[in-house]
Design an enzyme around this catalytic site. Structure first.
Site, mmCIF file in Angstrom:
data_model
loop_
_atom_site.group_PDB
_atom_site.id
_atom_site.type_symbol
_atom_site.label_atom_id
_atom_site.label_comp_id
_atom_site.label_asym_id
_atom_site.label_seq_id
_atom_site.Cartn_x
_atom_site.Cartn_y
_atom_site.Cartn_z
ATOM 1 N N VAL A 61 0.858 -1.184 0.000
ATOM 2 C CA VAL A 61 0.000 0.000 0.000
ATOM 3 C C VAL A 61 0.892 1.232 0.000
ATOM 4 O O VAL A 61 1.809 1.339 0.815
ATOM 5 C CB VAL A 61 -0.946 0.020 1.229
ATOM 6 C CG1 VAL A 61 -1.712 1.333 1.292
ATOM 7 C CG2 VAL A 61 -1.912 -1.157 1.178
ATOM 8 N N ALA A 106 4.537 4.010 2.981
ATOM 9 C CA ALA A 106 4.091 2.777 2.321
ATOM 10 C C ALA A 106 4.270 1.632 3.307
ATOM 11 O O ALA A 106 4.929 1.790 4.344
ATOM 12 C CB ALA A 106 4.909 2.500 1.066
ATOM 13 N N LYS A 107 3.680 0.521 3.014
ATOM 14 C CA LYS A 107 3.946 -0.703 3.757
ATOM 15 C C LYS A 107 3.572 -1.862 2.861
ATOM 16 O O LYS A 107 2.722 -1.726 1.979
ATOM 17 C CB LYS A 107 3.104 -0.754 5.032
ATOM 18 C CG LYS A 107 3.680 -1.641 6.098
ATOM 19 C CD LYS A 107 4.915 -1.011 6.704
ATOM 20 C CE LYS A 107 5.222 -1.469 8.100
ATOM 21 N NZ LYS A 107 6.030 -0.455 8.796
ATOM 22 N N GLY A 108 4.229 -2.982 3.080
ATOM 23 C CA GLY A 108 3.884 -4.177 2.328
ATOM 24 C C GLY A 108 3.897 -5.363 3.250
ATOM 25 O O GLY A 108 4.340 -5.267 4.405
#
Ligand code: GLU
Length: 418
Positions: A61, A106-108
């Site tokens: 995201v 962001a992060k994943g």
């Protein structure tokens, strides 16, 4: 418009609206600030060691692209879903803005128990995840880093996979890499060092000495363990620690170097001691000077907030304290909260230094990294305390307000395209 709803994103949303109320952000501006710009879901198939084919779901995201590329870690954990990843991306945005970094958040993540995979399976999954992400990331688009369940080795596989597709080495695609592959000195230790540095600043404000002060740390991964080492080096007595495998308590102070050796050798706390075993459910509520949640989000709810018995609550984890708990903490001025987006910012600050060094192919020594890290943290700490004092608001409100306002100002100045 909401694919994110769930306990973690709802928490990020509640926090955001509180800040937006405080900043008097008009209703029609709020969704633009809160909702992620992009969310990607991918299927990552791998050949398992038993010969079967397994498919894991992965996400990324990217919250906003207003200030530059997005930045944030990749989490491998069974809890990972799109809502958790989105909340963590939003928190990364406020964190980066508070620290003055030219990034959106962001992060994943991949929904997987990484400890149940063999090293070969972990490599296959890491490479496949990065390969699926290639259309969406880039050194000037979105830069990954480690988070829970990933480490330097996973970042090296990410970097190698991306580089093989580009036909050239692109070190600046991820941060938190091994130093041997373009990582920076001091990145592995950065988050924990930053936590300890800020705890010292907080204790200083309270007029309380570090030497002999007691600390309890929940979580003994990269962040928890380095925090323990850094606090011990400052004379703090670490009396309680836990991870997902064990919990130990000793009022006389635990042997931190021995704990670090054990965790480095076995990858977990379990098996360290029988005599010192304690109940993990009550660890956070035990009396101490410095309480450090350094594991999962939402571990301090309203009930726990009423029970904790510390002078400094240093949030090394992302999102450990719920909005309900914040209401309880507002009635407890005896507790000095170092909010997560400030407390654990050391990691992404040194990630930024790593990215800058990679782009320039010009590397700094560790003293320079640490010195710059502490200067950025000190500036953010003073800004948060000044704001909280001026407006008589909680430290979290002040920290988030500084972050949200920076993103809002940038969006306003750039305007809407077209
Ligand atoms: N995953 C870490 C965090 O939550 C570090 C992110 C980064 O270095 O980009 O802050």
């Amino acid at each position: 418009m909401d694919i994110y709803s769930g306990p973690v994103f709802d928490m990020a949303r509640t926090q955001f609206h509180r800040i937006a109320d405080y900043l008097e952000v008009p209703a029609d501006e709020r969704d633009r600030l809160l909702y992620p710009k992009r969310a990607i879901a991918v299927a990552c198939p791998i050949h398992a060691d038993d010969g079967t084919l397994k498919v894991f779901q992965g996400f990324r995201v990217q919250h906003h692209l207003t200030l530059g590329p997005t930045k944030g870690g990749t989490r491998f954990a069974p809890s990972v879903d799109i809502g958790e990843v989105a909340a963590l991306a939003v928190w990364m945005s406020w964190k980066c803005a508070l620290a003055g970094l030219p990034y959106g958040g962001a992060k994943g993540g991949v929904t997987v128990d990484p400890y149940a995979l063999s090293l070969r399976e972990l490599e296959a999954l890491s490479r496949r995840y990065m390969q699926e992400m290639i259309p969406f990331v880039g050194p000037h688009t979105d830069v990954m880093a480690p988070d829970m369940g990933t480490n330097e080795q996973v970042m090296a596989w990410f970097m190698d996979t991306y580089s093989m597709y580009q036909g050239q080495t692109v070190t600046e695609i991820v941060t938190g890499k091994p130093v041997a592959t373009g990582g920076t000195l001091g990145r592995r230790e950065a988050t924990g060092r930053g936590v300890a540095y800020l705890v010292e600043r907080a204790m200083d404000r309270l007029g309380a000495p570090m030497t002999g002060a007691t600390a309890i740390i929940q979580g003994f991964g990269n962040v928890g363990s380095i925090t323990a080492a850094s606090l011990a080096a400052r004379g703090v007595k670490v009396i309680g620690v836990s991870d997902h495998t064990a919990c130990y308590f000793d009022a006389k102070g635990l042997d931190v170097p021995a704990l670090l050796r054990h965790a480095a050798a076995t990858g977990k706390l379990a098996g360290f001691s029988n005599e010192l075993a304690a109940d993990p459910a009550t660890l956070l509520a035990r009396k101490c000077d410095i309480l450090i949640p350094a594991a999962l989000e939402r571990v301090i709810d309203a009930g726990m907030a009423a029970r904790i018995d510390c002078r400094v609550l240093a949030e090394a984890a992302n999102g450990p304290t719920t909005p309900d708990a914040d209401e309880v903490l507002a009635q407890r001025p005896d507790i000095f909260v170092i909010p997560d987006i400030l407390c654990n910012a050391g990691g992404v600050i040194v990630s930024y230094f790593e990215w800058v060094q990679d782009l320039q192919q010009f590397f700094w020594d560790e003293a320079e990294v640490n010195d710059r890290l502490y200067r950025v943290l000190q500036r953010a700490f003073v800004q948060v305390l000044d704001r909280a004092g001026r407006d008589k608001v909680a430290h979290r409100t002040a920290a988030m307000a500084i972050g949200v306002a920076k993103v809002r100002d940038a969006k306003k100045a750039r305007g809407l395209f077209p």
